[in-house]
Design a protein around this motif. Structure first.
Motif, PDB file in Angstrom:
ATOM      1  N   ARG A 258     -17.710 -36.985 -63.144  1.00 59.47           N
ATOM      2  CA  ARG A 258     -16.740 -36.058 -63.735  1.00 59.47           C
ATOM      3  C   ARG A 258     -17.345 -35.433 -64.976  1.00 59.47           C
ATOM      4  O   ARG A 258     -18.000 -36.102 -65.774  1.00 59.47           O
ATOM      5  N   SER A 259     -17.160 -34.109 -65.152  1.00 57.71           N
ATOM      6  CA  SER A 259     -17.704 -33.427 -66.320  1.00 57.71           C
ATOM      7  C   SER A 259     -17.189 -34.078 -67.603  1.00 57.71           C
ATOM      8  O   SER A 259     -15.987 -34.320 -67.753  1.00 57.71           O
ATOM      9  N   GLY A 260     -18.108 -34.381 -68.503  1.00 55.13           N
ATOM     10  CA  GLY A 260     -17.746 -35.012 -69.769  1.00 55.13           C
ATOM     11  C   GLY A 260     -17.829 -36.516 -69.740  1.00 55.13           C
ATOM     12  O   GLY A 260     -17.767 -37.162 -70.796  1.00 55.13           O
ATOM     13  N   ASN A 261     -17.962 -37.122 -68.553  1.00 54.36           N
ATOM     14  CA  ASN A 261     -18.067 -38.578 -68.441  1.00 54.36           C
ATOM     15  C   ASN A 261     -19.533 -38.994 -68.466  1.00 54.36           C
ATOM     16  O   ASN A 261     -20.407 -38.295 -67.959  1.00 54.36           O
ATOM     17  N   SER A 262     -19.769 -40.154 -69.028  1.00 50.93           N
ATOM     18  CA  SER A 262     -21.125 -40.707 -69.021  1.00 50.93           C
ATOM     19  C   SER A 262     -21.285 -41.755 -67.938  1.00 50.93           C
ATOM     20  O   SER A 262     -22.388 -42.249 -67.704  1.00 50.93           O
ATOM     21  N   SER A 263     -20.189 -42.108 -67.284  1.00 51.20           N
ATOM     22  CA  SER A 263     -20.248 -43.114 -66.223  1.00 51.20           C
ATOM     23  C   SER A 263     -19.299 -42.696 -65.108  1.00 51.20           C
ATOM     24  O   SER A 263     -18.709 -41.617 -65.141  1.00 51.20           O
TER      25      SER A 263
ATOM     26  N   GLN B  44     -17.384 -34.592 -41.195  1.00 52.42           N
ATOM     27  CA  GLN B  44     -17.317 -35.976 -41.672  1.00 52.42           C
ATOM     28  C   GLN B  44     -17.679 -36.037 -43.152  1.00 52.42           C
ATOM     29  O   GLN B  44     -18.646 -35.412 -43.591  1.00 52.42           O
ATOM     30  N   TYR B  45     -16.849 -36.764 -43.930  1.00 52.21           N
ATOM     31  CA  TYR B  45     -17.156 -37.066 -45.328  1.00 52.21           C
ATOM     32  C   TYR B  45     -17.450 -38.570 -45.413  1.00 52.21           C
ATOM     33  O   TYR B  45     -16.718 -39.382 -44.836  1.00 52.21           O
ATOM     34  N   ILE B  46     -18.499 -38.954 -46.170  1.00 52.13           N
ATOM     35  CA  ILE B  46     -18.829 -40.368 -46.368  1.00 52.13           C
ATOM     36  C   ILE B  46     -19.240 -40.572 -47.827  1.00 52.13           C
ATOM     37  O   ILE B  46     -19.848 -39.673 -48.434  1.00 52.13           O
ATOM     38  N   TYR B  47     -18.914 -41.751 -48.399  1.00 52.57           N
ATOM     39  CA  TYR B  47     -19.004 -41.948 -49.848  1.00 52.57           C
ATOM     40  C   TYR B  47     -19.758 -43.227 -50.208  1.00 52.57           C
ATOM     41  O   TYR B  47     -19.840 -44.169 -49.416  1.00 52.57           O
ATOM     42  N   LYS B  48     -20.251 -43.234 -51.479  1.00 50.98           N
ATOM     43  CA  LYS B  48     -20.841 -44.443 -52.077  1.00 50.98           C
ATOM     44  C   LYS B  48     -20.565 -44.417 -53.579  1.00 50.98           C
ATOM     45  O   LYS B  48     -20.924 -43.468 -54.273  1.00 50.98           O
ATOM     46  N   GLN B  49     -19.879 -45.446 -54.063  1.00 49.43           N
ATOM     47  CA  GLN B  49     -19.655 -45.571 -55.503  1.00 49.43           C
ATOM     48  C   GLN B  49     -20.951 -46.037 -56.162  1.00 49.43           C
ATOM     49  O   GLN B  49     -21.561 -47.008 -55.730  1.00 49.43           O
TER      50      GLN B  49
ATOM     51  N   GLY C 231     -14.745 -46.444 -62.618  1.00 51.51           N
ATOM     52  CA  GLY C 231     -14.441 -45.144 -62.026  1.00 51.51           C
ATOM     53  C   GLY C 231     -14.577 -43.989 -62.983  1.00 51.51           C
ATOM     54  O   GLY C 231     -14.547 -42.835 -62.579  1.00 51.51           O
ATOM     55  N   GLY C 232     -14.716 -44.246 -64.275  1.00 53.77           N
ATOM     56  CA  GLY C 232     -14.801 -43.164 -65.240  1.00 53.77           C
ATOM     57  C   GLY C 232     -13.422 -42.662 -65.624  1.00 53.77           C
ATOM     58  O   GLY C 232     -12.394 -43.128 -65.132  1.00 53.77           O
TER      59      GLY C 232
END
Length: 692
Positions: free
Chosen positions: A156-161, A178-183, A188-189
């Motif tokens: 997220r803009s402005g977040n460092s994590s 298809q959408y697929i994700y990885k944290q 979560g910021g």
């Protein structure tokens, strides 16, 4: 980065852009393309879990920063989204992938704003790719290739994590998404307020937005812009496309779109969304407002070449009229508003077909008393013809009790002369009505009836009086002004009646006629029918030269029927002769010729004196003594019959009693009291005529 700060930082460039636009805009000449829409069911959402693997060996995309957009990214195959085909996509650092080119401001999309365009949003938010990477890759073999694009270590803009990686996969053939994700971090910021889904601004009712980022979200057309948590690692969302795609086009449409520029490439037929016309021929507009090529015929589909009023189609339902342009009854009708525009033929599908024909089908609608009335106007053209065909098709619904009427007309221009005499020729329903340029051969604008419901009226007089002529009953009053100085407009009207059903009229609209503006010159205007047979062509002065191979056509002055053999006419009466342009099916003005007196009802030509090819071999005689060399001396016969005191009686019957007729069979038809010959298809009475 927020929108406001972005706009502030870019203000000098924006001002420069608009300053340049103002300076150059008078020289710009933009023309509308068709508007396209789609009709389909919503995408279906399903979920599962798969192992996330980073994209390896992909091509980098330079969006790893704040508010960045990419150029065109090739898919490597054709992918269908929302019923339309695409081969390229455009990526944004803010977590979405567009099927349309991203403009100057589009990098600043924020999911709190109103969406536009056609895009996929795996994690749409005010994101920042600084420190991350983006890449794409197409893998597999046709027809089952897969395009993948990856945002790696985005936050997220402005977040460092709170970083996340996510991919979009597009599947060739199935067109699945298809959408697929990885944290990428445990936390979560802050300030995450994402949207996940897909969007098509052609049919916003088909948008699909997830209500959360869980393993089992629901999808709807309600946009969720406050998803505060990232999808779990290995979470997969799959959007399966519908199978009932249809493409709907409206707006400005061209037939022979590059033609109309010289004497050999035909006419360019330009139609607005509501069916209003401009015709380019030899690089000149044929309809007044000659420089107006309906450039805004999609964004302003009811626009006409001229703002002076008389142009376009009007549909009347009882005493209510619905307009497509400026043609309307000036008095006596209630305004029902504009005809609703449903569709046109998509430009890519107009042709030409194998026979060279191009076609645009325009569907319009009017609603009155909760009943729906459909008007379909079909324009057909074949290069290099000097005419177009138009088919007016009306659907009258059950329950209707009112008369349905139509009128179509416009202000003519005649390639620059703008004035000419009105004319009408022919017999109802086979009429031609229009105007021609008296100063230049071949310049001509006319309606010509072809088939279907006959015209209820016609008009060729001052353009300014066209709408007034329609007043009170939406029917032209057969008004013709033959003055060569008339600033002319032309039109036709049709009454389809009130009975429910489908009705049509087919009419030809001519913009050129190679027949001369003057009638044929006759050496005499009448003759007495003393000798029993008249050759009408003997009284016509031939055209010399005749570069367009014009045909001399004679018609009955009573029935308007064409005289098939004008060299052998044996009926007194009035006859009209004209020069006919068979290519454009139009004629010059006519000259009148009269046959007076009484003509005989049959004729005999002189016998042939040529050497016979054969002689008769079979004879039946009623005489006791046969003549010498009989029947051998009778030329060109098969059977010879002779008698001085007896007759031959053929079979006396009626044709329907002959169960197996054979070509050449002869009977005496007792129902018609004639000798009847079977010609292979029908029984025909043998009648008196010239020996042929």
């Amino acid at each position: 980065m927020k929108n406001l700060s972005f706009l502030g930082a870019s203000l000098p460039r924006i001002l420069l852009f608009f300053a340049l636009f103002i300076l150059i805009s008078p020289k710009l000449y933009c023309q509308d393309s068709q508007l396209t829409n789609t009709s389909y069911s919503s995408y279906a959402l399903s979920t599962n879990s798969q192992s996330f693997s980073y994209l390896s060996g992909g091509t980098g995309v330079s969006i790893n920063g704040d508010d960045k957009t990419s150029g065109s990214i090739p898919l490597g195959f054709t992918f269908k989204f929302a019923c339309l085909d695409y081969t390229n996509v455009y990526a944004s650092s803010n977590g979405f992938l567009s099927f349309l080119a991203l403009g100057f401001f589009d990098s600043n999309y924020n999911n709190s704003s109103a969406p536009t365009g056609k895009f996929l949003a795996p994690f749409w938010d005010d994101l920042d790719g600084t420190g991350g990477t983006a890449s794409y890759k197409t893998e597999g073999v046709a027809p089952g290739r897969v395009f993948s694009i990856e945002w790696k270590n985005w936050k997220r803009s402005g977040n460092s994590s709170g970083s996340i990686s996510f991919q979009i996969k597009l599947f060739e053939g199935t067109n699945a998404i298809q959408y697929i994700y990885k944290q990428e971090s445990a936390s979560g910021g802050n300030n995450i307020s994402a949207s996940i889904g897909l969007y098509d601004d052609n049919d916003s009712s088909k948008k699909r937005w997830l209500n959360n980022s869980s393993a089992s979200p629901t999808a709807s057309d309600i946009k969720t812009s406050d998803i505060a948590s990232r999808p779990a690692t290995n979470q997969v969302y799959i959007f399966t496309p519908p199978t009932n795609c249809s493409l709907i086009c409206t707006g400005r449409t061209l037939l022979n779109g590059t033609g109309g520029t010289n004497t050999t490439d035909g006419m360019r037929v330009i139609m607005s969304g509501a069916g209003n016309l401009q015709i380019l021929r030899n690089n000149k507009g044929q309809i007044y407002g000659q420089n107006n090529v309906l450039a805004s015929g999609s964004s302003s589909p009811y626009s006409t070449p001229s703002s002076l009023g008389f142009h376009g189609i009007v549909l009347g339902i009882g005493k209510t009229q619905y307009t497509g342009g400026g043609t309307e009854a000036l008095f006596g009708y209630t305004d029902g508003g504009r005809l609703s525009i449903l569709s046109s033929t998509c430009q890519s599908s107009t042709g030409p077909d194998a026979q060279g024909f191009e076609q645009n089908v325009i569907r319009l609608k009017a609603v009155k008393n909760n009943l729906e009335y459909y008007l379909t106007v079909t324009y057909t053209y074949k290069k290099p013809d000097g005419f177009i065909m138009v088919d007016y098709h009306v659907d009258i619904p059950a329950g209707n009790t009112e008369e349905i009427k139509l009128a179509h007309g416009w202000d003519t221009y005649l390639s620059g002369n703008d004035k000419g005499p009105g004319f009408v020729y022919g017999k109802v329903p086979n009429l031609t009505v229009g105007v021609y340029n008296p100063n230049m051969e071949g310049i001509y604008e006319a309606f010509q009836y072809v088939s279907g419901v006959k015209w209820s009226g016609y008009y060729s007089a001052s353009y300014s009086g066209g709408n007034d002529d329609l007043s009170n009953n939406l029917t032209f009053k057969n008004t013709i002004d033959p003055d060569a100085g008339t600033d002319n407009g032309i039109g036709i009207s049709i009454n389809f009646g009130s009975t429910a059903g489908q009705y049509n009229n087919k009419t030809k609209i001519l913009f050129t006629c190679n027949a001369p503006n003057s009638a044929p010159v006759l050496t005499s205007t009448s003759i007495a029918c003393a000798n029993g047979m008249v050759n009408l062509n003997n009284f016509v002065t031939s055209l010399n030269p005749n570069p367009y191979n014009l045909k001399i056509v004679w018609r009955s002055g009573t029935t308007n029927a064409e005289i098939l053999d004008p060299t052998h006419v044996n009926h007194p009466g009035t006859y009209i002769v004209s020069y006919k342009d068979t290519l454009n099916n139009c004629e010059s003005p006519g000259s009148t010729f009269t046959i007076t007196g009484k003509c005989s009802d049959s004729c005999v030509k002189s016998p042939s004196t040529a050497t016979p090819e054969k002689f008769t071999k079979i004879g039946i005689s009623g005489y006791e003594k046969i003549q010498n060399n009989w029947p051998d001396k009778i030329p060109n016969g098969f059977i010879a019959v002779e008698s001085g005191f007896e007759g031959i009686v053929l079979t006396r019957t009626t044709p329907e009693k002959i169960l197996k007729p054979i070509e050449g069979m002869l009977i005496y038809d007792t129902s018609k009291n004639c000798f009847s010959l079977y010609n292979g298809t029908a029984w025909k009475c043998i009648q008196k005529s010239c020996n042929e």
